[in-house]
Motif scaffolding. Sequence first.
Motif, short mmCIF file in Angstrom:
data_model
loop_
_atom_site.label_atom_id
_atom_site.label_comp_id
_atom_site.label_asym_id
_atom_site.label_seq_id
_atom_site.Cartn_x
_atom_site.Cartn_y
_atom_site.Cartn_z
N ALA A 192 0.82 -1.22 0.00
CA ALA A 192 0.00 0.00 0.00
C ALA A 192 0.85 1.26 0.00
O ALA A 192 0.39 2.32 -0.45
CB ALA A 192 -0.94 0.00 1.21
N ARG A 199 -3.46 3.01 -4.82
CA ARG A 199 -4.80 3.59 -4.69
C ARG A 199 -5.73 3.06 -5.78
O ARG A 199 -6.87 2.68 -5.50
CB ARG A 199 -4.74 5.12 -4.77
CG ARG A 199 -6.11 5.79 -4.73
CD ARG A 199 -6.00 7.31 -4.84
NE ARG A 199 -7.31 7.94 -4.84
CZ ARG A 199 -8.07 8.10 -5.93
NH1 ARG A 199 -7.61 7.67 -7.12
NH2 ARG A 199 -9.25 8.67 -5.86
N THR A 200 -5.24 3.02 -7.00
CA THR A 200 -6.05 2.53 -8.12
C THR A 200 -6.49 1.09 -7.88
O THR A 200 -7.65 0.73 -8.12
CB THR A 200 -5.26 2.62 -9.43
OG1 THR A 200 -4.94 3.99 -9.68
CG2 THR A 200 -6.06 2.08 -10.59
N LEU A 202 -6.71 -0.51 -4.96
CA LEU A 202 -7.65 -0.57 -3.84
C LEU A 202 -9.06 -0.21 -4.30
O LEU A 202 -10.03 -0.91 -3.99
CB LEU A 202 -7.21 0.37 -2.72
CG LEU A 202 -8.21 0.48 -1.57
CD1 LEU A 202 -8.15 -0.77 -0.70
CD2 LEU A 202 -7.99 1.72 -0.74
N LEU A 203 -9.18 0.90 -5.04
CA LEU A 203 -10.50 1.32 -5.51
C LEU A 203 -11.11 0.27 -6.43
O LEU A 203 -12.32 0.00 -6.36
CB LEU A 203 -10.40 2.66 -6.23
CG LEU A 203 -9.91 3.85 -5.39
CD1 LEU A 203 -9.99 5.14 -6.20
CD2 LEU A 203 -10.71 3.99 -4.10
N GLU A 227 -12.83 5.07 -1.64
CA GLU A 227 -12.30 6.43 -1.58
C GLU A 227 -12.20 6.91 -0.13
O GLU A 227 -11.21 7.56 0.26
CB GLU A 227 -13.20 7.37 -2.37
CG GLU A 227 -13.12 7.19 -3.88
CD GLU A 227 -14.00 6.07 -4.40
OE1 GLU A 227 -14.13 5.93 -5.62
OE2 GLU A 227 -14.58 5.32 -3.58
N TRP A 230 -9.25 5.10 1.71
CA TRP A 230 -7.94 5.53 1.23
C TRP A 230 -7.61 6.93 1.75
O TRP A 230 -6.46 7.20 2.13
CB TRP A 230 -7.88 5.51 -0.29
CG TRP A 230 -6.52 5.90 -0.80
CD1 TRP A 230 -6.12 7.11 -1.28
CD2 TRP A 230 -5.34 5.08 -0.80
NE1 TRP A 230 -4.79 7.10 -1.61
CE2 TRP A 230 -4.28 5.87 -1.32
CE3 TRP A 230 -5.09 3.76 -0.43
CZ2 TRP A 230 -2.99 5.36 -1.48
CZ3 TRP A 230 -3.79 3.27 -0.58
CH2 TRP A 230 -2.77 4.06 -1.09
N GLU A 234 -4.31 7.67 3.92
CA GLU A 234 -3.30 8.68 3.58
C GLU A 234 -3.09 9.68 4.70
O GLU A 234 -1.98 10.17 4.91
CB GLU A 234 -3.73 9.41 2.31
CG GLU A 234 -3.40 8.69 1.03
CD GLU A 234 -3.50 9.60 -0.18
OE1 GLU A 234 -2.59 9.58 -1.02
OE2 GLU A 234 -4.50 10.35 -0.29
#
Length: 284
Positions: A192, A199-200, A202-203, A227, A230, A234
């Motif tokens: 991660a 991120r891409t 995970l989404l 979203e 994440w 972050e």
Amino acid sequence: MKTPASLLTLIDEGVIDEVMRPLKSGKEAAVYVVRAGDDVRCAKVYKDMAQRSFQKRVQYQEGRKSRGSREARAVATGSRYGRRQQEAEWKNAEVEALYQLREAGVRVPEPYGFFHGVLVMELVTDADGFSAPRLGEVELEPARARRFHQALVRDVVRMLCCGLIHGDLSAYNVLVDPEGPVLIDFPQVVSATGNNAARTMLLRDVNNLTATLGRWAPDLLDTWYGEEMWALFEAGQLAPDTPLTGHFTPDEHAVDLDGVRDAINDARELALIRQQGREAADED
């Protein structure tokens, strides 16, 4: 049934006693139902590197750490040894992820060990003791679909708190036992924090689950759990038990890095064209 040589080795060494039947075969591995004493388990036999797509795994392996400087250099240079090392890391990633995720409370099959390139683990079954169906093979009432979605989102959160993203999560990588969904297939697990596409991925994982379960509970299609988690991750505010709402408001003031890069590249190309034009004019 032709028994793979690696499973015969496990029989010779007493790790398992019998290969009962094949369970499934995919691009990356073949899974067999095996017996170890009185226990029925499954054994995942990874296919040879020559039978598998090496290039498709490059994006997933970004951010994984090699075990030593020699291995890291070999992987970077793409030598034969480096390819073998990368292949070993690819297989070990699933084993290590299973142990780590079980410890973190994620519903995954219990691993029993990794022997000669074979992962021996729990056989996930239904209420009658048969191999559990995949999520895409079961019909669900809306309330049960919502419960499954809630459980899966929570497991994705627990994974993210471990610094891991499944990377290929869908209805085909989730089994359903009497207690609910169980996540499987982790050789492509993603870092991660070390992978630029984290991120891409995970989404995509969360959206795949939402699309599947949204067939039975359409209200799920209006949620934004990927979203939301994440953004919390972050910001360093995500914990395994952090309450999620499914609501998310994107930051309209966020910098569009892709747009900035495109603008820079366009400016460079325009400058090059102008320079070539000036040089051509000087030659005339």
